[in-house]
Design a protein around this motif. Structure first.
Motif, PDB file in Angstrom:
ATOM      1  N   UNK A   8      14.054  -2.469  -0.121  1.00 24.69           N
ATOM      2  CA  UNK A   8      13.324  -1.869  -1.248  1.00 24.69           C
ATOM      3  C   UNK A   8      11.832  -1.799  -0.935  1.00 24.69           C
ATOM      4  N   UNK A   9      11.285  -2.880  -0.355  1.00 19.14           N
ATOM      5  CA  UNK A   9       9.864  -2.890  -0.011  1.00 19.14           C
ATOM      6  C   UNK A   9       9.549  -1.837   1.047  1.00 19.14           C
ATOM      7  N   UNK A  10      10.392  -1.715   2.055  1.00 17.20           N
ATOM      8  CA  UNK A  10      10.189  -0.710   3.095  1.00 17.20           C
ATOM      9  C   UNK A  10      10.225   0.693   2.502  1.00 17.20           C
ATOM     10  N   UNK A  11      11.131   0.938   1.559  1.00 16.19           N
ATOM     11  CA  UNK A  11      11.220   2.254   0.922  1.00 16.19           C
ATOM     12  C   UNK A  11       9.962   2.544   0.107  1.00 16.19           C
ATOM     13  N   UNK A  12       9.453   1.544  -0.597  1.00 13.14           N
ATOM     14  CA  UNK A  12       8.229   1.727  -1.380  1.00 13.14           C
ATOM     15  C   UNK A  12       7.025   1.921  -0.473  1.00 13.14           C
ATOM     16  N   UNK A  20      -3.815   2.366   2.952  1.00 11.30           N
ATOM     17  CA  UNK A  20      -3.722   2.419   1.490  1.00 11.30           C
ATOM     18  C   UNK A  20      -4.443   1.227   0.869  1.00 11.30           C
ATOM     19  N   UNK A  21      -4.701   1.340  -0.423  1.00  9.04           N
ATOM     20  CA  UNK A  21      -5.375   0.275  -1.160  1.00  9.04           C
ATOM     21  C   UNK A  21      -4.362  -0.531  -1.965  1.00  9.04           C
ATOM     22  N   UNK A  22      -4.817  -1.663  -2.455  1.00 10.44           N
ATOM     23  CA  UNK A  22      -3.978  -2.494  -3.318  1.00 10.44           C
ATOM     24  C   UNK A  22      -3.562  -1.708  -4.559  1.00 10.44           C
ATOM     25  N   UNK A  23      -4.486  -0.938  -5.117  1.00 14.12           N
ATOM     26  CA  UNK A  23      -4.174  -0.140  -6.310  1.00 14.12           C
ATOM     27  C   UNK A  23      -3.092   0.891  -6.016  1.00 14.12           C
ATOM     28  N   UNK A  24      -3.163   1.542  -4.854  1.00 15.71           N
ATOM     29  CA  UNK A  24      -2.139   2.513  -4.487  1.00 15.71           C
ATOM     30  C   UNK A  24      -0.789   1.820  -4.296  1.00 15.71           C
ATOM     31  N   UNK A  25      -0.801   0.619  -3.733  1.00 14.08           N
ATOM     32  CA  UNK A  25       0.435  -0.145  -3.557  1.00 14.08           C
ATOM     33  C   UNK A  25       1.037  -0.494  -4.919  1.00 14.08           C
ATOM     34  N   UNK A  27       0.713   1.202  -7.678  1.00 11.18           N
ATOM     35  CA  UNK A  27       1.298   2.429  -8.237  1.00 11.18           C
ATOM     36  C   UNK A  27       2.642   2.742  -7.591  1.00 11.18           C
ATOM     37  N   UNK A  28       2.855   2.276  -6.367  1.00  8.70           N
ATOM     38  CA  UNK A  28       4.142   2.469  -5.674  1.00  8.70           C
ATOM     39  C   UNK A  28       5.083   1.297  -5.975  1.00  8.70           C
ATOM     40  N   UNK A  29       4.755   0.545  -6.994  1.00  4.88           N
ATOM     41  CA  UNK A  29       5.515  -0.617  -7.477  1.00  4.88           C
ATOM     42  C   UNK A  29       5.671  -1.718  -6.422  1.00  4.88           C
ATOM     43  N   UNK A  32       1.348  -7.533  -5.899  1.00  6.13           N
ATOM     44  CA  UNK A  32       0.449  -8.265  -5.002  1.00  6.13           C
ATOM     45  C   UNK A  32       1.188  -9.316  -4.161  1.00  6.13           C
ATOM     46  N   UNK A  33       2.193  -9.958  -4.749  1.00  5.27           N
ATOM     47  CA  UNK A  33       2.979 -10.945  -4.001  1.00  5.27           C
ATOM     48  C   UNK A  33       3.764 -10.272  -2.878  1.00  5.27           C
ATOM     49  N   UNK A  34       4.366  -9.117  -3.172  1.00  7.86           N
ATOM     50  CA  UNK A  34       5.094  -8.377  -2.146  1.00  7.86           C
ATOM     51  C   UNK A  34       4.152  -7.908  -1.029  1.00  7.86           C
ATOM     52  N   UNK A  35       2.946  -7.487  -1.417  1.00  9.07           N
ATOM     53  CA  UNK A  35       1.965  -7.052  -0.432  1.00  9.07           C
ATOM     54  C   UNK A  35       1.570  -8.218   0.479  1.00  9.07           C
ATOM     55  N   UNK A  36       1.392  -9.383  -0.117  1.00  6.08           N
ATOM     56  CA  UNK A  36       1.086 -10.585   0.677  1.00  6.08           C
ATOM     57  C   UNK A  36       2.240 -10.918   1.614  1.00  6.08           C
ATOM     58  N   UNK A  37       3.475 -10.759   1.134  1.00  3.11           N
ATOM     59  CA  UNK A  37       4.647 -10.998   1.988  1.00  3.11           C
ATOM     60  C   UNK A  37       4.682 -10.002   3.154  1.00  3.11           C
TER      61      UNK A  37
END
Length: 186
Positions: A8-12, A20-25, A27-29, A32-37
């Motif tokens: 799911x994360x790879x698809x997003x 990309x920015x944190x804000x764009x991430x 918006x792609x659902x 922040x925890x997933x981004x850190x992962x």
């Protein structure tokens, strides 16, 4: 049947541009925890505060331009940075030079090092081009002619030698007419 969390994360992540920015991430659902992962797993690199780049993205020599332009989306690459990109000087700027309209919020970016200049709102949008900093990723930059004119106008700040070198190289280019005309494009 639900996809595993990593799929799911790879698809997003796939719907985002390579940088990309944190804000764009968000918006792609992507939380922040997933981004850190994703960062700890080595799938993305944080290239500036709140700006990420996928590790499989094509290599670029202009990562600093991408980071700064994403952090300051209304800014335009100018000054020594624009002169270097247009190959009008041999120097490698110590910081990314950007312009913003006078009277707007002045971004504070410590990494990559950034020099911010305010330009009159009436002339700010004159002679802006798009430079491909990485495949498929473009940043706004002042044209070669505008960059030379700015260097000459601000030669005390740029340095007389740098401004004259840029002017000389611009005039020696094949097809340079010696006159500068600005398009009203943005």
């Amino acid at each position: 049947m639900d996809l595993p969390r990593s799929s799911r994360l790879e698809a997003r992540l796939a719907v985002l541009s390579p940088t990309f920015t944190t804000a764009q991430a968000r918006r792609a659902t992507i939380s922040p925890r997933d981004l850190a992962d994703l960062a700890s797993a080595g799938d993305v690199d944080e290239i500036s505060r709140g700006v990420y780049r996928r590790v499989e993205a094509p290599a670029t020599a202009h990562l600093d331009l991408l980071a700064v332009c994403l952090r300051a989306p209304r800014a335009v690459v100018c000054g020594e940075s624009a002169l270097a990109i247009h190959e009008l000087i041999d120097d490698i700027p110590a910081s990314v030079h950007i312009a913003i309209p006078r009277g707007t919020h002045r971004p504070s970016i410590s990494y990559p090092p950034t020099t911010v200049t305010q330009y009159a709102a009436e002339t700010f949008s004159l002679a802006i081009e798009r430079f491909e900093a990485a495949p498929g990723e473009r940043v706004p930059i002042y044209s070669a002619a505008r960059s030379v004119v700015d260097a000459m106008r601000h030669r005390r700040r740029f340095g007389e030698t740098l401004a004259l070198a840029a002017l000389g190289r611009y005039l020696r280019r094949k097809g340079a007419s010696g006159t500068c005309q600005f398009d009203q494009g943005s």
